[in-house]
Write an enzyme that holds these catalytic residues in place. Structure first.
Site, PDB file in Angstrom:
ATOM      1  N   GLU A   1       0.846  -1.194   0.000  1.00 29.00           N
ATOM      2  CA  GLU A   1       0.000   0.000   0.000  1.00 29.00           C
ATOM      3  C   GLU A   1       0.882   1.245   0.000  1.00 29.00           C
ATOM      4  O   GLU A   1       1.902   1.305   0.682  1.00 29.00           O
ATOM      5  CB  GLU A   1      -0.900  -0.007   1.241  1.00 29.00           C
TER       6      GLU A   1
ATOM      7  N   LYS B   1      -9.915   1.653  -2.635  1.00 33.18           N
ATOM      8  CA  LYS B   1     -10.159   1.158  -1.278  1.00 33.18           C
ATOM      9  C   LYS B   1     -11.601   1.427  -0.874  1.00 33.18           C
ATOM     10  O   LYS B   1     -12.075   2.571  -0.899  1.00 33.18           O
ATOM     11  CB  LYS B   1      -9.193   1.845  -0.320  1.00 33.18           C
TER      12      LYS B   1
ATOM     13  N   CYS C   1      -5.740  -3.039   2.607  1.00 33.41           N
ATOM     14  CA  CYS C   1      -5.557  -2.809   4.038  1.00 33.41           C
ATOM     15  C   CYS C   1      -6.833  -3.022   4.862  1.00 33.41           C
ATOM     16  O   CYS C   1      -7.207  -4.161   5.150  1.00 33.41           O
ATOM     17  CB  CYS C   1      -4.980  -1.421   4.255  1.00 33.41           C
TER      18      CYS C   1
END
Length: 352
Positions: free
Chosen positions: A116, A185, A226
């Site tokens: 990331e 995301k 994440c």
């Protein structure tokens, strides 16, 4: 698995089946040898079957066993995870990422995963400063690197600017350098652990609104970033869509990392009986946001099969799809689900 081994008689030009020996995928060279020798013997057998009565009943069996062993060998592919030391100099980050992908490809990797925010420091104060449009400088490098090394390249994530909004976005490129998908995301990292850490991605970033998968010759792959990993429903939907590998570029910190990083990976892998790979930036104690590191690969049994420490590294794992199939057959939770009682579904238009 077993594969037949036969002594070859160079005088008569045929094989005499004598025994069956255990076979491991590590002995792939034996499979190639068997295929060549068996082909010569089968050719002799089919030209004149009466010359080789010892082959009756064995020819089909041994050929099937040998081909099965070869098929199993082909069910594996090598995955590399790059745990990159990210600095404030974007050009250095891009150059080092390119070199480590080249290193991974040189060791036989067919799919490579970056962390990331691989091109910039992670933090709300950095997102606007390092943001790019897609395509842009960083994604151009990813495209070229994938093509140069003939790999599937999951480009971690970068801050993306689009229409006046900022996103935390992952791009995936194929061995031809073509863009396969862009995943923004979905779940923004907004947490507040009193006395330890407060972080609000939503102060600067906007969430994505699509589930993202891509197809390879090996298997279908689901992508999250994440905090997406904390949401079990996302992994379940990916699994139900046919994914056998989930990849999560992520940057857990020194509070959540020790407590939850490995636990969540193992849970997602075990729940869905698939492989999970995570790529973190390397730990930099001088950074304003200190990443936990410990990029990992977990198998469908929930075992950690490869794991980095805190420093910059490239880790490798052989993804064994036959092993995955065996696990799903031995513990058939998919077939045992009570779809008459509960369901996890995605809304129309949510999948890309």
């Amino acid at each position: 698995m077993f594969v037949a081994r036969w002594p070859y008689d160079g005088t008569t030009g045929h094989l005499t089946p004598t025994r069956v020996r255990p076979f491991r995928l590590a002995s792939f060279c034996f499979v190639l040898e068997d295929l060549c020798v068996a082909a010569r013997s089968l050719n002799s057998y089919f030209e004149n079957p009466r010359r080789h009565p010892e082959w009756h009943g064995w020819s089909a069996l041994c050929t099937a066993q040998t081909m099965s062993a070869a098929a199993r060998a082909m069910s594996k592919f090598r995955l590399a995870v790059v745990q990159l030391h990210v600095t404030s100099v974007k050009a250095d980050n891009l150059s080092r990422a390119r070199g480590l992908v080249r290193e991974a490809a040189g060791r036989g990797s067919q799919l490579v995963l970056l962390p990331e925010c691989f091109n910039s420091p992670y933090g709300t104060s950095f997102f606007s400063q390092y943001a790019e449009r897609i395509p842009g400088e960083s994604t151009q490098l990813l495209s070229e690197t994938a093509k140069e090394n003939q790999v599937y390249l999951v480009g971690g994530s970068i801050p993306e600017e689009d229409g006046g909004k900022l996103y935390n976005s992952c791009t995936v490129f194929g061995p031809d350098g073509e863009l396969l998908l862009k995943h923004r995301k979905i779940h923004l990292f907004d947490i507040d652990v009193p006395g330890k850490i407060r972080f609000q991605e939503s102060e600067t970033l906007s969430p994505g609104n699509r589930l993202s998968t891509f197809q390879t010759p090996f298997c279908k792959v689901g992508v999250g970033i994440c905090y997406d990993m904390r949401f079990a429903e996302l992994a379940q939907l990916y699994s139900r869509s046919g994914c056998q590998l989930l990849v999560y570029p992520g940057a857990f910190n020194m509070t959540t990392g020790p407590a939850h990083w490995e636990l969540l990976q193992r849970a997602r892998a075990l729940d869905n009986q698939l492989y999970v790979a995570t790529a973190s930036p390397a730990r930099d104690e001088a950074s304003s946001y200190v990443a936990w590191g410990h990029s990992s690969v977990v198998n469908p049994w929930g075992d950690v099969v490869s794991k980095a420490g805190p420093e910059e590294a490239v880790i490798y794992a052989d993804v064994d799809l036959q092993y995955l199939a065996d696990i799903r057959q031995q513990i058939p939770v998919t077939a045992q689900r009570r779809d008459d009682l509960y369901a996890v579904t995605s809304l129309p238009g949510a999948t890309s």
